[in-house]
Scaffold this motif. Structure first.
Motif, mmCIF file in Angstrom:
data_model
loop_
_atom_site.group_PDB
_atom_site.id
_atom_site.type_symbol
_atom_site.label_atom_id
_atom_site.label_comp_id
_atom_site.label_asym_id
_atom_site.label_seq_id
_atom_site.Cartn_x
_atom_site.Cartn_y
_atom_site.Cartn_z
ATOM 1 N N ARG A 191 -33.525 -63.734 10.223
ATOM 2 C CA ARG A 191 -34.031 -63.924 11.445
ATOM 3 C C ARG A 191 -34.153 -65.399 11.234
ATOM 4 O O ARG A 191 -34.782 -66.155 10.392
ATOM 5 C CB ARG A 191 -35.413 -63.347 11.636
ATOM 6 C CG ARG A 191 -35.707 -62.043 12.069
ATOM 7 C CD ARG A 191 -37.034 -61.571 12.452
ATOM 8 N NE ARG A 191 -37.406 -62.360 13.692
ATOM 9 C CZ ARG A 191 -37.383 -61.587 14.862
ATOM 10 N NH1 ARG A 191 -37.164 -60.159 14.903
ATOM 11 N NH2 ARG A 191 -37.822 -62.010 15.731
ATOM 12 N N THR A 220 -42.652 -52.283 6.040
ATOM 13 C CA THR A 220 -43.052 -53.561 6.791
ATOM 14 C C THR A 220 -42.849 -54.864 5.763
ATOM 15 O O THR A 220 -43.262 -54.725 4.544
ATOM 16 C CB THR A 220 -44.143 -53.546 7.393
ATOM 17 O OG1 THR A 220 -44.478 -52.331 8.295
ATOM 18 C CG2 THR A 220 -44.592 -54.806 8.200
ATOM 19 N N TYR A 222 -44.241 -58.583 5.801
ATOM 20 C CA TYR A 222 -45.241 -59.393 6.386
ATOM 21 C C TYR A 222 -44.963 -60.808 6.068
ATOM 22 O O TYR A 222 -45.016 -61.451 4.853
ATOM 23 C CB TYR A 222 -46.848 -59.167 6.016
ATOM 24 C CG TYR A 222 -47.060 -57.684 6.319
ATOM 25 C CD1 TYR A 222 -47.707 -57.217 7.539
ATOM 26 C CD2 TYR A 222 -47.121 -56.777 5.406
ATOM 27 C CE1 TYR A 222 -47.844 -56.006 7.636
ATOM 28 C CE2 TYR A 222 -47.251 -55.350 5.635
ATOM 29 C CZ TYR A 222 -47.710 -55.067 6.661
ATOM 30 O OH TYR A 222 -48.258 -53.714 7.093
ATOM 31 N N ASP A 225 -45.893 -67.579 9.162
ATOM 32 C CA ASP A 225 -44.944 -68.644 9.870
ATOM 33 C C ASP A 225 -46.043 -69.529 10.315
ATOM 34 O O ASP A 225 -47.190 -69.418 9.934
ATOM 35 C CB ASP A 225 -44.673 -67.698 11.334
ATOM 36 C CG ASP A 225 -43.533 -68.598 11.986
ATOM 37 O OD1 ASP A 225 -43.177 -69.621 11.544
ATOM 38 O OD2 ASP A 225 -43.061 -68.193 12.879
ATOM 39 N N ARG A 230 -46.595 -62.831 10.727
ATOM 40 C CA ARG A 230 -45.498 -61.587 11.633
ATOM 41 C C ARG A 230 -45.144 -60.340 10.688
ATOM 42 O O ARG A 230 -44.938 -60.793 9.652
ATOM 43 C CB ARG A 230 -44.269 -62.411 12.091
ATOM 44 C CG ARG A 230 -44.750 -63.674 13.053
ATOM 45 C CD ARG A 230 -43.419 -64.475 13.159
ATOM 46 N NE ARG A 230 -42.444 -64.021 13.957
ATOM 47 C CZ ARG A 230 -41.144 -64.832 14.050
ATOM 48 N NH1 ARG A 230 -40.985 -65.859 13.831
ATOM 49 N NH2 ARG A 230 -40.151 -64.048 14.379
ATOM 50 N N LEU A 232 -42.365 -57.699 10.161
ATOM 51 C CA LEU A 232 -40.947 -57.130 10.766
ATOM 52 C C LEU A 232 -40.606 -55.925 9.883
ATOM 53 O O LEU A 232 -41.419 -55.501 8.783
ATOM 54 C CB LEU A 232 -40.185 -58.371 10.059
ATOM 55 C CG LEU A 232 -40.340 -59.921 10.401
ATOM 56 C CD1 LEU A 232 -39.546 -60.729 9.413
ATOM 57 C CD2 LEU A 232 -40.499 -60.223 11.761
ATOM 58 N N ARG A 238 -36.520 -56.623 12.738
ATOM 59 C CA ARG A 238 -37.043 -56.582 14.141
ATOM 60 C C ARG A 238 -38.608 -56.944 13.610
ATOM 61 O O ARG A 238 -39.158 -56.304 12.967
ATOM 62 C CB ARG A 238 -36.775 -55.584 14.863
ATOM 63 C CG ARG A 238 -37.265 -54.140 14.456
ATOM 64 C CD ARG A 238 -36.651 -53.078 15.198
ATOM 65 N NE ARG A 238 -37.205 -52.093 14.732
ATOM 66 C CZ ARG A 238 -38.228 -51.263 14.633
ATOM 67 N NH1 ARG A 238 -39.403 -51.786 15.434
ATOM 68 N NH2 ARG A 238 -38.432 -50.103 14.199
ATOM 69 N N GLU A 239 -39.314 -57.766 14.910
ATOM 70 C CA GLU A 239 -40.583 -57.922 14.907
ATOM 71 C C GLU A 239 -41.328 -56.871 15.443
ATOM 72 O O GLU A 239 -41.045 -56.257 16.593
ATOM 73 C CB GLU A 239 -41.048 -59.286 15.545
ATOM 74 C CG GLU A 239 -42.574 -59.495 15.526
ATOM 75 C CD GLU A 239 -42.688 -60.964 16.012
ATOM 76 O OE1 GLU A 239 -43.758 -61.240 16.794
ATOM 77 O OE2 GLU A 239 -41.914 -62.041 15.628
ATOM 78 N N ARG A 240 -42.487 -56.386 14.877
ATOM 79 C CA ARG A 240 -43.176 -55.549 15.155
ATOM 80 C C ARG A 240 -44.477 -56.048 15.905
ATOM 81 O O ARG A 240 -45.125 -55.460 16.925
ATOM 82 C CB ARG A 240 -43.913 -54.409 14.249
ATOM 83 C CG ARG A 240 -42.497 -53.684 13.597
ATOM 84 C CD ARG A 240 -42.733 -52.823 12.354
ATOM 85 N NE ARG A 240 -42.027 -51.666 11.919
ATOM 86 C CZ ARG A 240 -41.792 -51.082 10.852
ATOM 87 N NH1 ARG A 240 -42.839 -51.426 9.900
ATOM 88 N NH2 ARG A 240 -40.914 -50.247 10.782
ATOM 89 N N ARG A 242 -47.278 -59.850 15.668
ATOM 90 C CA ARG A 242 -47.838 -60.866 15.083
ATOM 91 C C ARG A 242 -49.372 -61.157 15.337
ATOM 92 O O ARG A 242 -50.134 -60.701 16.297
ATOM 93 C CB ARG A 242 -46.902 -62.272 15.525
ATOM 94 C CG ARG A 242 -47.254 -62.479 17.136
ATOM 95 C CD ARG A 242 -46.558 -63.568 17.560
ATOM 96 N NE ARG A 242 -44.938 -63.347 17.497
ATOM 97 C CZ ARG A 242 -44.259 -64.745 17.703
ATOM 98 N NH1 ARG A 242 -44.873 -65.728 17.878
ATOM 99 N NH2 ARG A 242 -43.088 -64.336 17.464
#
Length: 395
Positions: A191, A220, A222, A225, A230, A232, A238-240, A242
């Protein structure tokens, strides 16, 4: 809400499964013989030894010279301890301090390495401040010989720390998050929508981001950022969801379905696995928190013990440092913390009794920018003034 006993049992089971430690140790304690293959000890980044009690005293076992410039913490595996300093990777026998190997690197180490037992590989982040422009890379090296197995070009991005789980290295750079197979360097997913973890208003540059690593728990990842964390999907990135985390400068810690986040110039907070806030405490932290069986330890210039269920402050102790970037090591009965003064601190409220909070102190000036490691029967720290790696054993 889980009970204290359930939290303690789950922490013990996690420790036994991930490091093969023996059962609970006696009141006199000893440093365990297991591994510490990455900062935080496990991909969950809890920095905890929930089956280990603090030794009554320690003595220096050995010291070995290392490079004079480093930002990486030691890692322990298979009876060896590795340190990446300057532009060099070195390993030592954990019992004797005898040098196993030294390997030059193509660029300067910029963050913490990690070891993968499945492939017997050390993964090292480096950054080249060259005349033709900056360039980052992540390379994998044979843990015995130091020979490079593969290298991944990160472009102009600065690589942050690495965490490894099930043969995959999860890497945060200043602009991306990647999942890379440790065996051959193949990128599983990537990403490119991340921002640098640096805050000009607090003079917090990327040199403080060497402890920013993805935290891996269950399915997951974590990832810290800028001003947020976030979550993922581990399978494809893919983002779940944030969550807001103003001025966060470190990786989160995960334990028993809880995610713990320390904010620089902010709070320390607990979230459930879906990102819902459980509690928030007015304790800032530059370093990642450590999550013991019943206590979360946040650290800045002081170390603060917080109840893991409620966030209530239990006690605090002055490390006599304006900023500490090293994560403490939580144990069954206290914590190991480094600063301008470094010590083993008892959690008296948990185990009763009176007397000094300090069980013992380290006589040497210890780096409080890189985290200590515990494994192979020793405590390993870096001494910045004499440029050496120091091993302590229980006395």
């Amino acid at each position: 809400m889980p009970s204290i006993s359930r939290r303690g049992v789950l922490a013990g089971l996690t420790a036994a499964a991930t490091t093969g430690l023996a059962g609970c140790l006696g009141d006199d304690g000893a440093f365990p013989d297991g591994d510490w293959p990455m900062p935080g000890r496990t991909p969950q980044n809890a920095s905890a030894l929930p089956e280990t009690t603090l030794p009554n005293a320690v003595t220096e076992a050995w010291a070995a010279p290392v490079g004079s410039y480093w930002q990486s913490a030691p890692v322990v595996y298979d009876g060896d301890v590795a340190v990446a300093t300057g532009s060099e990777l070195a390993t030592f026998d954990a019992d004797s301090g005898d040098e196993r190997m030294t390997r030059p690197l193509d660029a300067e180490v910029c963050a913490n390495p990690a070891y993968d037992a499945a492939t017997e590989t050390l993964v090292v982040p480096t950054y080249d401040h060259g005349t033709d422009g900056d360039g980052g890379s992540v390379s994998a090296h044979d843990a015995a010989s130091g020979e490079e197995r593969w290298s991944l070009d990160a472009g102009d991005a600065r690589p942050y720390s690495v965490r490894i789980a099930d043969g995959v290295a999860y890497v945060r750079t200043s602009t991306a998050c990647l999942a890379v197979a440790t065996g051959d360097g193949a990128v599983r997913w990537r990403r490119d929508d991340f921002e640098p973890v640096a805050y000009e208003q607090y003079n917090a540059g990327e040199d403080l981001s060497a402890s920013v690593a993805p935290t891996v728990a269950g399915d997951t990842v974590y990832v810290t950022d800028a001003n947020r964390v976030r979550a993922l999907a581990r399978e494809d990135g893919r983002e779940r969801w944030r969550l807001s985390a103003p001025f966060v400068l470190s990786a989160p810690a995960f334990d028993d379905d809880r995610l713990y986040v320390s904010e620089y110039a902010g709070d320390t907070a607990a979230f459930d696995a879906d990102g819902e806030e459980v509690w928030r405490a007015p304790v800032s932290g530059v370093a990642a928190p450590s999550a013991g069986p019943e206590t979360v330890y946040a650290v800045d210039g002081e170390i603060v013990a917080l109840d893991a269920e409620t966030g209530e402050e239990r006690w605090r102790w002055d490390l006599r440092a304006s900023t500490v970037d090293a994560t403490p090591v939580a144990t069954a009965d206290g914590v190991l913390a480094v600063g301008n003064r470094s010590a083993a601190l008892r959690d008296r409220r948990r185990f009763g009794g009176s007397g000094s909070r300090v069980r013992w102190s380290l006589p040497d000036q210890v780096s409080y920018f890189v985290s200590p490691a515990v494994g192979a029967g020793h405590l390993f720290v870096l001494d910045p003034f004499r440029s050496r790696l120091v091993a302590y054993e229980s006395a």
